[in-house]
Motif scaffolding. Sequence first.
Motif, PDB file in Angstrom:
ATOM      1  N   ALA A 858       0.831  -1.199   0.000  1.00 21.35           N
ATOM      2  CA  ALA A 858       0.000   0.000   0.000  1.00 21.35           C
ATOM      3  C   ALA A 858       0.869   1.254   0.000  1.00 21.35           C
ATOM      4  O   ALA A 858       0.608   2.218  -0.722  1.00 21.35           O
ATOM      5  N   ILE A 859       1.928   1.240   0.813  1.00 18.99           N
ATOM      6  CA  ILE A 859       2.830   2.400   0.834  1.00 18.99           C
ATOM      7  C   ILE A 859       3.446   2.602  -0.542  1.00 18.99           C
ATOM      8  O   ILE A 859       3.626   3.732  -1.002  1.00 18.99           O
ATOM      9  N   GLY A 860       3.784   1.468  -1.181  1.00 23.98           N
ATOM     10  CA  GLY A 860       4.363   1.596  -2.509  1.00 23.98           C
ATOM     11  C   GLY A 860       3.424   2.284  -3.480  1.00 23.98           C
ATOM     12  O   GLY A 860       3.818   3.211  -4.203  1.00 23.98           O
ATOM     13  N   VAL A 861       2.164   1.850  -3.477  1.00 26.88           N
ATOM     14  CA  VAL A 861       1.204   2.471  -4.394  1.00 26.88           C
ATOM     15  C   VAL A 861       1.044   3.956  -4.059  1.00 26.88           C
ATOM     16  O   VAL A 861       1.011   4.821  -4.935  1.00 26.88           O
ATOM     17  N   LEU A 862       0.958   4.244  -2.754  1.00 26.21           N
ATOM     18  CA  LEU A 862       0.800   5.646  -2.344  1.00 26.21           C
ATOM     19  C   LEU A 862       1.993   6.486  -2.783  1.00 26.21           C
ATOM     20  O   LEU A 862       1.839   7.627  -3.221  1.00 26.21           O
ATOM     21  N   LEU A 863       3.185   5.907  -2.682  1.00 25.21           N
ATOM     22  CA  LEU A 863       4.375   6.644  -3.121  1.00 25.21           C
ATOM     23  C   LEU A 863       4.289   6.971  -4.600  1.00 25.21           C
ATOM     24  O   LEU A 863       4.584   8.086  -5.024  1.00 25.21           O
ATOM     25  N   ALA A 864       3.890   5.958  -5.363  1.00 24.19           N
ATOM     26  CA  ALA A 864       3.822   6.170  -6.808  1.00 24.19           C
ATOM     27  C   ALA A 864       2.811   7.261  -7.128  1.00 24.19           C
ATOM     28  O   ALA A 864       3.105   8.202  -7.874  1.00 24.19           O
ATOM     29  N   VAL A 865       1.619   7.148  -6.537  1.00 23.44           N
ATOM     30  CA  VAL A 865       0.598   8.160  -6.812  1.00 23.44           C
ATOM     31  C   VAL A 865       1.012   9.510  -6.248  1.00 23.44           C
ATOM     32  O   VAL A 865       0.813  10.557  -6.858  1.00 23.44           O
ATOM     33  N   GLY A 866       1.613   9.463  -5.059  1.00 24.27           N
ATOM     34  CA  GLY A 866       2.021  10.707  -4.418  1.00 24.27           C
ATOM     35  C   GLY A 866       3.052  11.463  -5.222  1.00 24.27           C
ATOM     36  O   GLY A 866       3.023  12.697  -5.292  1.00 24.27           O
ATOM     37  N   THR A 867       3.985  10.715  -5.833  1.00 23.38           N
ATOM     38  CA  THR A 867       4.969  11.388  -6.672  1.00 23.38           C
ATOM     39  C   THR A 867       4.283  12.121  -7.806  1.00 23.38           C
ATOM     40  O   THR A 867       4.673  13.218  -8.181  1.00 23.38           O
ATOM     41  N   GLY A 868       3.236  11.475  -8.340  1.00 21.89           N
ATOM     42  CA  GLY A 868       2.514  12.155  -9.405  1.00 21.89           C
ATOM     43  C   GLY A 868       1.799  13.384  -8.887  1.00 21.89           C
ATOM     44  O   GLY A 868       1.830  14.454  -9.491  1.00 21.89           O
ATOM     45  N   LEU A 869       1.148  13.242  -7.736  1.00 21.89           N
ATOM     46  CA  LEU A 869       0.380  14.366  -7.197  1.00 21.89           C
ATOM     47  C   LEU A 869       1.289  15.501  -6.763  1.00 21.89           C
ATOM     48  O   LEU A 869       0.887  16.665  -6.779  1.00 21.89           O
ATOM     49  N   ALA A 870       2.517  15.146  -6.360  1.00 19.67           N
ATOM     50  CA  ALA A 870       3.421  16.188  -5.882  1.00 19.67           C
ATOM     51  C   ALA A 870       3.681  17.216  -6.969  1.00 19.67           C
ATOM     52  O   ALA A 870       3.997  18.369  -6.673  1.00 19.67           O
TER      53      ALA A 870
END
Lengths: 938, 138, 89
Positions: A858-870
């Motif tokens: 889950a953290i991995g997915v959040l990181l991936a999406v978060g990088t995009g949102l950043a």
Amino acid sequence: MTMLLIVLLPFLAIGPVWFAARFSRNASFYVAATTTGLGLGLLASLVPEVMAGNVFVDSWPWIERIGLNIAFRMDGLAMLFCILILGIGLMVVIYAKFYLTEDDPIGPFYAMLMTFMGAMLGVVTSENLLLLAMFWELTSISSFLLIGYWRHLPAARQGARLALMITGSGGLFLLAGVLLLQEITGSLELSVVLASGPQILDHDLYWAALICVLMGAFTKSAQFPFHFWLPNAMTAPTPVSAYLHSATMVKAGVFLLARLHPAMSGSPEWFFLVTGAGLTTLAFAAYVALFKHDLKGLLAYSTISHLGIITACLGMSTKWATIAAVFHIMNHAAFKASLFMSAGIVDHECGTRDARLLSGLRHSMPITFGLATLGALAMGGAPFFNGFLSKEMFFKEAYTLSQAHPYWPDAEYWAWIFPVVATVGGLFSVAYSVRFIHDVFFGPEAHDLPKHPHDPPFGMWLPVAILVAVCVVVGVVPMYTAESFLYATASPVTGYDMPEALHLHWWHGLVPELYMTLVAIAAGIGVYTQWKKIAAIGDKLPTIVGKDFFESFIEMLIEGARALDRLVDNQSLQRYMAYTISFATLAGFMAYIEEGWQSGTGVQTPASLVSLVPVILLIAGAFMTDFFQRKRLVSLIFMSVVGLIVSLMFIYFSAPDLGLTQISVEVVTVLLLLLALFVLPQWNPVESGWLRRSRDILVAASAGIGVGALAWGVMTRQQQTIADYYLAESLPKGGGTNVVNVILVDFRGFDTMGEVSVLALASVGIIVMLTGKKPLYPNQVMPFPEERFPLMLTSVTRVLVPTALLVAFYIFMRGHNLPGGGFIAGLVAVVALAMQFVASGLDWTKGRFKLDLVRLSAIGVLLAVGTGLAAFVWGRPFLTSGMLHLHPPGIGEVHIASAMAFDTGVFLVVVGSLVLIIRRLSRYQQTMEVQDKAGGNE
Amino acid sequence: MAFWLEIVVSFFLVAGAAFALIGSWGLVKLDDFYMRLHGPTKATTLGLGGILLASALYFNFNPDVAGVSIHEVLITIFLFITAPVSAHMMAKTALQKHFDYVGGQQDPLNHPRNVHTIQEHDLSGMDESQIPDGDEEE
Amino acid sequence: MLEWANIIAIVMMTLSLLMNMWRMAAGPRTLDRVVALDTMYINAIALIILFEIYLDSVLYFEAALLIAMMGFVGTVALSKYFLRGDIIE
């Protein structure tokens, strides 16, 4: 800005309200009440301007291409509804706190209530029709959640489902209607649509748009024949019924009719459909309400009936009828909410809602008795109450219509039907109102009630009192309280075509509507006294229960679908593959035949003999995979060979990343298949005769030849590929020299993000699927007790696994510039961990590797999406990557691309998901391991 | 490139490849599983070591190619550690499954010479606490 | 001269691969095939190294390392499968 805040505030409160419930029930209540209060305050700041006749429109662009903007409009009608939603909402919030018991989780309740409140506010203030449709659906969903609040009751679940099905389909129709309106007027904004009334009426699509919009409105407002979901929604807790199903959500339908009234009314179709539905509902529902024994059921049908009044008024479309409709919206909300809450009080204190069991409560619950009686008098339309005023206006319009009927010129003999139906409706309305009070509060005191009745706590009757006070005040002195308010709120509905002043008196002289009212009251009381006899006759007649009809209709649909499915689908994978491949091959060959297949004219590099050998090995390996297909393990070994050779070929053609990935995936596949093979039969049975096998060989061969010819054709033609762009832009735009990796995490990062989410979901799905299942064909584990974890292997893995993990880390770090990357590193880490599992066992490794793997993915997915949102923080589109140039002392210059964070996300997801799958699969086998007397197994 | 370096590298290349070839030849030609196991695990591994040594010499001492690379050393160490282990696992498997071998049609586990050293434990009468458990390492 | 040696070495490794394939097809027992597979992995590493010397590039060493590691894991998993059936206990 204020309007956006008003709508957004309840949504923002969802989290806090839920979270506050962890501390105490009161905390949750205070958050909810404060939010609603704040909303009221913000609204109050807008009220003076709106009363003066100004209209506020705020708009922010969102998705321009489909015309969807975040746009809000505050005019009189919206203001009225906002007051209803927020005011009655506050009452309900207070009431609910005392109504819900300790067992009912209050956090989720208030959270769902806030969701609904926000969605409803969105519906009434929405300026953009598509936005309105979105909020409309959200109200359906939150209503579904609230009706099914007591999940353990099957009736609640069925009621919720039914409500969702009906209002949801209505929502679809509404969407269609909105899009049709966009087609007609060219815009989704209300300002444009409301101004294009004549254009809409003349258009060819008017009929279709009208039907769609009306379907949406009628399903939501429970008009005949879509009314039957509302009585079944009474399984919700009473605060929910008081809020949603009397005051706000069911009013959304009539709100829609009122909102679009300037645009779509004025035609015969509108008149007949809307007024017809309204009058039918009015009479029908009022009749049924009288005979309901459940108090809430009675009130539900009464709600349907009063909504019928509002609908009929909107259908009649004269100035005064429209004003009457808006007035009745206000009044009905006030008295119906109070009555629902009273019924809830009775239920709460006595333990039952059945009118047959209740009686004589006026002695034990005097306050409730007083408040309920006042509410019921308003409902029945008694003089000096607000219900009387709006009903009078309705009767007057019905009578006027019978004298002058614009849409039906030759109808003198038929037009009397309007006032007659209206009177009949009023009659039954009086009857059930009297019943509500008389049956419950008068008569001998009941002694066998489940609980001992007494007056409720202050917090429960206070909201009722406030609402009843409104009813009485408006009823007694309407000229001072309601006139200007009604003027302001009804203006938008009539298209600003109002009479000079509204004079709301309760005495207009001896006019026809007064006679109608008197007849209704007298006959109503008369009917009530005889109602038991009428009920007895009614019992003998066959009943059509709407809900059963609907359920059997759905059953029929499902059965039909299943029959069709059985016809086409026989669950044979081989058959599907054969069909798919043969049709695809056939289609491909058709293209060859039509256009002719030619080899291209590109330069062909001669192949050295040495490079032919892997090709021969590849062909041999693939062939033998099939040849040995009956012995599954041997087939697996040959598949490994194929994987190895393919990896070699990737490396030969200068694609080291692909080679790395291929070999890692190959071995992970082998591991997973071995885990699976243990619980499956080791041998494939002979499944088909010679004929079918020949057919299969033919299909496979033709597919292979076709694809091979295609590949040849593509490769021998010179063309401009996309490779040039990526090779040129990889370093300047992506910040890395490894083009493959840069494409994966930067240029096509969106795709990768989707894929890692799928991987994470798949691993969770596998765990869920294997929960509680046992293998069908277990192999017995061979009983050599001392060989479980061979010493050599265990010792070597002690050294190797950390080294392998280090290699994985190294490959990860260098991925952006040299062959490597997050995915390959993840696979290597997975193989290293699998090695540890193989060598030392699950328990040993689990004792030392304590990460929660689901959280890791889950953290991995959040990181991936978060990088995009950043990227949004810097005002760039989603998934734009940036470069950091750091100068740490001693190391020199370090360039880090933000894609590194994305790659970390990918790495974590791969490790988390795959190790999870491997662990789960091996646990699955252990459920059937045979106990042997050596005690070596667990 | 220096001549002597070229000779050394070539020598190791050819020698290494020759060993690998001999190992695979042994895999093909020998009659018995246990015999066949010798070829790949010893000869091929050694041959690979030779090739890796040649590569190490080539890439480190060659003035035309930049940089120092120790990858080969890593691969060599890795291979020298793991090849015996995989051979061990396979031999153990063959033993446990009582593969036939040339020279005696007897199960090596039951060969009279081996009976004392390799025993199958008869655990039926033993106490639970004395039965060796597989994972006693820590 | 180096080039010639390289080519000879490549030819010999290719022959080895072919012989491994033969053993894999012909091995009477499945374990023979596993040995052949393991040997194929090692020969593949050799082939990659030789190819790198031929091309003068250092990019493929990780591939060789990875093949060594993966080959080992694959072989061990298969052997353990034969040994006990349940590879992860």
